[in-house]
Structures are given as C-alpha cells and as structure tokens.
Write a protein that holds these residues in place. Structure first.
Motif, PDB file in Angstrom:
ATOM      1  N   PHE A 159       0.856  -1.183   0.000  1.00  0.00           N
ATOM      2  CA  PHE A 159       0.000   0.000   0.000  1.00  0.00           C
ATOM      3  C   PHE A 159       0.890   1.230   0.000  1.00  0.00           C
ATOM      4  O   PHE A 159       1.754   1.388   0.876  1.00  0.00           O
ATOM      5  N   LYS A 160       0.706   2.114  -1.006  1.00  0.00           N
ATOM      6  CA  LYS A 160       1.598   3.254  -1.191  1.00  0.00           C
ATOM      7  C   LYS A 160       0.836   4.411  -1.803  1.00  0.00           C
ATOM      8  O   LYS A 160      -0.374   4.343  -2.017  1.00  0.00           O
ATOM      9  N   ASP A 161       1.560   5.479  -2.123  1.00  0.00           N
ATOM     10  CA  ASP A 161       0.951   6.627  -2.786  1.00  0.00           C
ATOM     11  C   ASP A 161       1.967   7.220  -3.760  1.00  0.00           C
ATOM     12  O   ASP A 161       3.184   7.117  -3.543  1.00  0.00           O
ATOM     13  N   HIS A 162       1.457   7.845  -4.832  1.00  0.00           N
ATOM     14  CA  HIS A 162       2.301   8.403  -5.880  1.00  0.00           C
ATOM     15  C   HIS A 162       1.775   9.746  -6.372  1.00  0.00           C
ATOM     16  O   HIS A 162       0.578  10.035  -6.243  1.00  0.00           O
ATOM     17  N   ILE A 163       2.667  10.497  -6.989  1.00  0.00           N
ATOM     18  CA  ILE A 163       2.297  11.613  -7.835  1.00  0.00           C
ATOM     19  C   ILE A 163       3.081  11.486  -9.142  1.00  0.00           C
ATOM     20  O   ILE A 163       4.086  10.767  -9.198  1.00  0.00           O
ATOM     21  N   VAL A 164       2.638  12.163 -10.173  1.00  0.00           N
ATOM     22  CA  VAL A 164       3.388  12.268 -11.417  1.00  0.00           C
ATOM     23  C   VAL A 164       4.075  13.627 -11.437  1.00  0.00           C
ATOM     24  O   VAL A 164       3.470  14.645 -11.099  1.00  0.00           O
ATOM     25  N   ILE A 165       5.351  13.626 -11.797  1.00  0.00           N
ATOM     26  CA  ILE A 165       6.119  14.874 -11.830  1.00  0.00           C
ATOM     27  C   ILE A 165       6.823  15.020 -13.172  1.00  0.00           C
ATOM     28  O   ILE A 165       6.946  14.054 -13.928  1.00  0.00           O
ATOM     29  N   CYS A 216       5.560   9.163  -2.506  1.00  0.00           N
ATOM     30  CA  CYS A 216       5.283  10.232  -1.544  1.00  0.00           C
ATOM     31  C   CYS A 216       4.641   9.594  -0.316  1.00  0.00           C
ATOM     32  O   CYS A 216       4.251   8.428  -0.344  1.00  0.00           O
ATOM     33  N   PRO A 217       4.526  10.339   0.786  1.00  0.00           N
ATOM     34  CA  PRO A 217       3.839   9.774   1.952  1.00  0.00           C
ATOM     35  C   PRO A 217       2.419   9.363   1.594  1.00  0.00           C
ATOM     36  O   PRO A 217       1.744  10.035   0.800  1.00  0.00           O
ATOM     37  N   ILE A 218       1.956   8.267   2.154  1.00  0.00           N
ATOM     38  CA  ILE A 218       0.599   7.802   1.876  1.00  0.00           C
ATOM     39  C   ILE A 218      -0.402   8.827   2.400  1.00  0.00           C
ATOM     40  O   ILE A 218      -0.315   9.291   3.534  1.00  0.00           O
ATOM     41  N   GLY A 219      -1.352   9.173   1.540  1.00  0.00           N
ATOM     42  CA  GLY A 219      -2.336  10.189   1.889  1.00  0.00           C
ATOM     43  C   GLY A 219      -1.981  11.566   1.386  1.00  0.00           C
ATOM     44  O   GLY A 219      -2.788  12.495   1.488  1.00  0.00           O
ATOM     45  N   TYR A 220      -0.784  11.715   0.830  1.00  0.00           N
ATOM     46  CA  TYR A 220      -0.314  13.004   0.342  1.00  0.00           C
ATOM     47  C   TYR A 220      -0.176  13.028  -1.179  1.00  0.00           C
ATOM     48  O   TYR A 220       0.262  14.034  -1.747  1.00  0.00           O
ATOM     49  N   ASP A 262      -6.162   7.182  -5.176  1.00  0.00           N
ATOM     50  CA  ASP A 262      -7.378   7.176  -4.341  1.00  0.00           C
ATOM     51  C   ASP A 262      -7.213   6.083  -3.286  1.00  0.00           C
ATOM     52  O   ASP A 262      -7.755   4.986  -3.394  1.00  0.00           O
ATOM     53  N   THR A 263      -6.425   6.396  -2.272  1.00  0.00           N
ATOM     54  CA  THR A 263      -6.111   5.416  -1.239  1.00  0.00           C
ATOM     55  C   THR A 263      -7.338   5.033  -0.422  1.00  0.00           C
ATOM     56  O   THR A 263      -7.426   3.912   0.090  1.00  0.00           O
ATOM     57  N   VAL A 314       2.009   6.110   8.308  1.00  0.00           N
ATOM     58  CA  VAL A 314       1.414   5.272   9.344  1.00  0.00           C
ATOM     59  C   VAL A 314       0.223   5.978   9.984  1.00  0.00           C
ATOM     60  O   VAL A 314      -0.831   5.362  10.203  1.00  0.00           O
ATOM     61  N   THR A 315       0.372   7.245  10.278  1.00  0.00           N
ATOM     62  CA  THR A 315      -0.732   8.009  10.862  1.00  0.00           C
ATOM     63  C   THR A 315      -1.950   7.979   9.946  1.00  0.00           C
ATOM     64  O   THR A 315      -3.086   7.763  10.392  1.00  0.00           O
ATOM     65  N   TYR A 316      -1.719   8.186   8.655  1.00  0.00           N
ATOM     66  CA  TYR A 316      -2.821   8.188   7.690  1.00  0.00           C
ATOM     67  C   TYR A 316      -3.468   6.802   7.585  1.00  0.00           C
ATOM     68  O   TYR A 316      -4.704   6.682   7.538  1.00  0.00           O
ATOM     69  N   MET A 317      -2.655   5.757   7.556  1.00  0.00           N
ATOM     70  CA  MET A 317      -3.199   4.403   7.443  1.00  0.00           C
ATOM     71  C   MET A 317      -4.023   4.017   8.661  1.00  0.00           C
ATOM     72  O   MET A 317      -5.039   3.323   8.544  1.00  0.00           O
ATOM     73  N   LYS A 318      -3.605   4.457   9.811  1.00  0.00           N
ATOM     74  CA  LYS A 318      -4.398   4.168  11.011  1.00  0.00           C
ATOM     75  C   LYS A 318      -5.746   4.875  10.967  1.00  0.00           C
ATOM     76  O   LYS A 318      -6.764   4.346  11.451  1.00  0.00           O
TER      77      LYS A 318
END
Length: 317
Positions: A194-200, A211-215, A219-220, A305-309
């Motif tokens: 489980f992760k998160d991405h942006i396109v740059i 990037c940090p998950i949730g940032y 669509d996490t 971790v904060t976001y996943m919780k």
C-alpha cells in the motif's frame, strides 16, 4: 485489519548502515504496527544474497524469530525471481520465521513476455513444495505488468497456493489507474503493498514519484475500502516509496490511461528536486543529500502510518 511495514520503506537507512533487521523490527513496534515484510532482494550495499534480512544463518534467523515472537508480529518475505534453487532456500527461511506468504516478481526494468511465460513452468515445479509447507506465493505487479498480465500468469498456474501481491501503485508505470489495478488483482490477492504516488516532470520527461501515503493522488480511500470489504486479507503492508522516482515502463495507453491531468495521473510539483531522487541517486545519494533524505524518509513513514491508522479507524471500526 492489521498493518505491517515493508523494509523498502526504510531503504536508504538500510543501504547506508543506519538500520539493520533488528532495528527495523523495533521501529515497526515503535510505530504501533503489527507485522513486517522483509525484502531479501540482493543489493550492493547490503548482503548480496539476503538483502535487508542480512543472512540466512540459522542462529541469525532464530534471533529474528525470537524478536518477532516477543512483539507478536506477523512476517512475510519479499524476493524476486522464480528459480527453484533460490525458492527452496527462501521457503526454508520462511518456515523458520513463520512467514506464510512469499512475494516475488518476474520482470525487472522491462516486460519480457517470453520470460513471463517461462515463469509458469518454473512456478509449477515448486508448487508441490509450497503446498507441503502451507506457504503461498504472491506474484507482484512490479511496474512492468498490467493487472491482466499478472492474472493470466496466475490462472495458467491454477493453484490455490499461487496468487498475487496487489501493489496499488505499481500499475501506474504501465499506464494503469490504481483503481483498475485493485479491482482486477484483489480477487487473486494473497497480500499487498500500500503506497501513494504523484506524477512529476523531470525536464522534458515524466516520472512517477513516491510520496507519503495520503499526500499523493492515488485514491487510497477507495483502495483501502476495497481491500477491507472485498477480500479475506487480514493485514495490509505499508510500502512508503519516498524518496523514490520511477520511469514509465510501457507504452502510453497500454493500461487504459491515455492522457495525463486527472486523478492519479495529475502532474504535481515534486517534493524534492528530481535531480537528487532519480532511481540511482535515491539509492546512492551524495553525502550532502544523505542526511536530508534519511530524515525525510523517517518523517514520511510516520506520516504514512498516521494516515493508514485513520483509514483503519474509518473502515474497520
């Protein structure tokens, strides 16, 4: 739903001697998580055969198992390839550590249809050993594959002991929307990343950046909800890929995405100057950037971790 942590989340710490497997386990406990996913792929800065694990020496493995048991953590193993000799060794390690799932992947850098097809027979040759040890093999969609290609391989093997690792972000490098990846792979999932991405933008080139998950723009919320509501999985593994940047590996449109600008493929400003977080630089940062990247990685794991919780509280109350 339990939450675990993949060692890749601290890859810079491992590769620069700031963390070993025992430190990682203690960090996982400090973060209030429930398990570990140990990446054993070879790396020049780590053990050439056993990566973040450090060694398959029996005494070393027993110490790891003792620490896992002390903190009541689950364990999974991440490897690559399906060569029988290595797989037999990894199954032995998994038995000692109590790991019931082994992740692997077939392609690295580019999609090879011949290699992928040959993997079917190789997996079939080790399937009886998986069954004998009650261990499940999870084939990852590893940046080079779209979900349909992973599903096709799994269905050719046709074993209850062989499924997939559903990485919610890797399909982006094959121009596949994360929601499509999740929808297609979850019926076969043995485990997750489980992760998160942006396109740059990196000059004239487009990159996929961790990037940090949730940032990021995956669509996490959708992905987490689907895992909870539509699978029997008991845990989700956090793989916080940052600082990290990857390339698009397949032709535009292959995975269904034919243009940029919306959803997960919206172009954003990079978190770091792309010049210092390209793939090679990410693993081997200059001395002047190392401390900054180590600090950023630790902070971003904590944010994730904060976001996943919060997601767990929302969907697993």
């Amino acid at each position: 739903m339990k939450l675990g942590l993949e060692t890749e989340s601290y890859h810079i710490h491992f590769q620069h001697g700031r963390m070993d497997i025992f430190d990682f386990i203690e960090k996982t406990v400090e973060l209030g998580l429930d398990g570990v996913q140990i990446n054993i792929i070879e790396d020049l800065n780590l053990n050439p055969e056993w990566g973040c694990l450090g060694s398959n020496d029996p005494d070393h493995l027993k110490k790891i198992k003792t620490l896992l048991d002390k903190h009541q953590l689950y364990c999974e193993i991440d490897m690559r390839g399906v060569e029988k000799e290595k797989m037999v060794q990894v199954i032995d390690v998994a038995n000692v550590l109590g790991a019931k799932v082994i992740r692997t992947y077939i392609n690295k850098g580019h999609f090879d249809p011949v290699k992928t097809q040959q993997a079917v027979d190789k997996i079939l040759s080790i399937e009886p050993l998986l069954k004998k040890n009650d261990i499940h093999l999870a084939i990852e969609n590893h940046e080079e594959e779209i979900a349909d290609e992973v599903v096709e391989l799994i269905e050719k093997v046709n074993s209850p002991y062989v499924g997939c690792l559903c990485d919610i972000g890797n399909g982006m490098m094959a121009w596949e929307d994360p929601k499509t990846t999740v929808d297609k792979l979850l019926p076969y999932a043995k485990t997750t990343h489980f992760k998160d991405h942006i396109v740059i933008k990196d000059g004239d080139q487009l990159r996929v950046s961790g990037c940090p998950i949730g940032y990021g723009n995956i669509d996490t919320d959708y992905c987490f909800k689907k895992i909870v509501e539509e699978t029997d999985l008991t845990h989700i593994n956090i793989e916080m890929c940052h600082p990290y940047v990857s390339y698009f590996k397949r032709p535009l449109g292959l995975g269904g995405v034919e243009y940029l600008g919306e959803g997960a493929f919206k172009i954003e400003e990079p978190y770091f100057d792309p010049a210092i977080i390209k793939p090679m630089e990410t693993y081997h940062p200059s001395a002047e950037n190392l401390e900054m990247m180590l600090k950023a990685q630790d902070e971003d794991v904590k944010k994730s971790v904060t976001y996943m919780k919060k997601l767990r509280d929302k969907y697993c109350s």
